[in-house]
Design a protein around this motif. Structure first.
Motif, PDB file in Angstrom:
ATOM      1  N   VAL A  73       4.180   0.702   2.224  1.00 31.73           N
ATOM      2  CA  VAL A  73       4.222  -0.092   3.450  1.00 31.73           C
ATOM      3  C   VAL A  73       3.431  -1.380   3.223  1.00 31.73           C
ATOM      4  O   VAL A  73       2.402  -1.380   2.547  1.00 31.73           O
ATOM      5  N   CYS A  74       3.909  -2.475   3.782  1.00 39.23           N
ATOM      6  CA  CYS A  74       3.278  -3.769   3.535  1.00 39.23           C
ATOM      7  C   CYS A  74       2.671  -4.364   4.794  1.00 39.23           C
ATOM      8  O   CYS A  74       3.105  -4.090   5.906  1.00 39.23           O
ATOM      9  N   THR A  75       1.661  -5.198   4.588  1.00 35.12           N
ATOM     10  CA  THR A  75       0.961  -5.899   5.661  1.00 35.12           C
ATOM     11  C   THR A  75       0.817  -7.360   5.269  1.00 35.12           C
ATOM     12  O   THR A  75       0.528  -7.666   4.111  1.00 35.12           O
ATOM     13  N   SER A  76       1.017  -8.276   6.240  1.00 31.09           N
ATOM     14  CA  SER A  76       1.002  -9.709   5.953  1.00 31.09           C
ATOM     15  C   SER A  76      -0.137 -10.422   6.678  1.00 31.09           C
ATOM     16  O   SER A  76      -0.311 -10.243   7.892  1.00 31.09           O
ATOM     17  N   TYR A  77      -0.899 -11.220   5.930  1.00 32.22           N
ATOM     18  CA  TYR A  77      -1.996 -12.026   6.477  1.00 32.22           C
ATOM     19  C   TYR A  77      -1.943 -13.412   5.841  1.00 32.22           C
ATOM     20  O   TYR A  77      -1.322 -13.592   4.788  1.00 32.22           O
ATOM     21  N   GLY A 132      10.410  -4.207  -2.108  1.00 35.73           N
ATOM     22  CA  GLY A 132       9.527  -3.099  -2.460  1.00 35.73           C
ATOM     23  C   GLY A 132       8.761  -2.528  -1.290  1.00 35.73           C
ATOM     24  O   GLY A 132       7.977  -1.591  -1.464  1.00 35.73           O
ATOM     25  N   CYS A 133       8.982  -3.074  -0.084  1.00 33.69           N
ATOM     26  CA  CYS A 133       8.269  -2.616   1.109  1.00 33.69           C
ATOM     27  C   CYS A 133       9.206  -1.838   2.031  1.00 33.69           C
ATOM     28  O   CYS A 133      10.396  -2.095   2.080  1.00 33.69           O
ATOM     29  N   VAL A 172       0.844  -1.192   0.000  1.00 33.93           N
ATOM     30  CA  VAL A 172       0.000   0.000   0.000  1.00 33.93           C
ATOM     31  C   VAL A 172       0.884   1.249   0.000  1.00 33.93           C
ATOM     32  O   VAL A 172       1.756   1.401   0.863  1.00 33.93           O
ATOM     33  N   LYS A 173       0.642   2.130  -0.965  1.00 36.19           N
ATOM     34  CA  LYS A 173       1.418   3.368  -1.079  1.00 36.19           C
ATOM     35  C   LYS A 173       0.684   4.493  -0.365  1.00 36.19           C
ATOM     36  O   LYS A 173      -0.492   4.736  -0.618  1.00 36.19           O
ATOM     37  N   PHE A 174       1.395   5.164   0.535  1.00 39.74           N
ATOM     38  CA  PHE A 174       0.846   6.289   1.277  1.00 39.74           C
ATOM     39  C   PHE A 174       1.622   7.553   0.914  1.00 39.74           C
ATOM     40  O   PHE A 174       2.848   7.573   1.012  1.00 39.74           O
TER      41      PHE A 174
END
Length: 207
Positions: free
Chosen positions: A175-179, A157-158, A116-118
């Protein structure tokens, strides 16, 4: 194509196996404000909206490549961000099993990493770690996935939000998130919401 399935995820995993929080879909543990209802489909999204910025509002379906505007109460004060879910990388069932203590938690599941790009558009410069990624969750076919507690979010890339010690207006970070999500899911969805707000939803076909 926004969905990516590399042969192996380029992700450094610590020797300590990760704990999994299995989340029922009636709510978020991070205050993201999801409703627990199946995620709306993006199939009716207008192609003309792609790569444009959605009007600020109370959430809803977002076309691939489209950005939204959200506000976050940072430690330094309210900050407005432009947010875009760029892609979701999916691993294999074997990789998922290697990440958890109880292998049963990963049965039939794969690791999903949302990028996700912020972009900081207005508000004070941030000198401490931002809370902007707290509103990010990953769902699959309308059901929330299982968050990996302690998962390193430094895949290729994160950027780790805790390593960003200066964030000024005009600057962007991915920023990345893992599920963990079901391997057989037809769609993987990235949700982002303001605190107590309704989520914006980007939908990525699985395959």
């Amino acid at each position: 194509m926004p969905y990516h399935k590399p042969a192996r995820l380029s992700m450094a995993v610590s020797a300590v196996l990760l704990a999994v929080t299995l989340s029922a879909c009636q709510g978020d543990d991070d205050g993201a404000g999801t409703t627990g209802q199946p995620a709306p489909s993006s199939k009716d999204a207008s192609p003309a909206a792609t790569a444009s910025q959605a009007e600020a509002g109370s959430g809803g379906d977002v076309a691939t490549g489209e950005s939204v505007t959200g506000k976050v109460a940072e430690e330094e004060g309210p900050v407005t961000y432009e947010i875009t879910a760029e892609k979701v990388d999916l691993g294999t069932e074997a990789e998922a099993a290697a990440l958890v203590q109880d292998k049963a938690d990963a049965k039939g599941k794969v690791l999903a990493i949302a990028h996700v790009k912020f972009t900081h558009t207005s508000g004070p410069a941030i000198s401490s770690s931002s809370d902007v990624n707290d509103g990010t969750t990953i769902w699959a076919d309308g059901q929330r996935g299982a968050i990996l507690i302690g998962a390193p979010d430094d895949a290729a890339g994160c950027e780790d939000v805790y390593d960003i010690d200066s964030w000024k207006a005009g600057e962007s970070h991915t920023v990345c998130t893992s599920y963990l999500v079901p391997a057989a899911a037809k769609n993987v969805e990235v949700h982002w919401s303001e605190e107590d707000g309704e989520p914006y939803i980007w939908t990525f076909p699985n395959g």
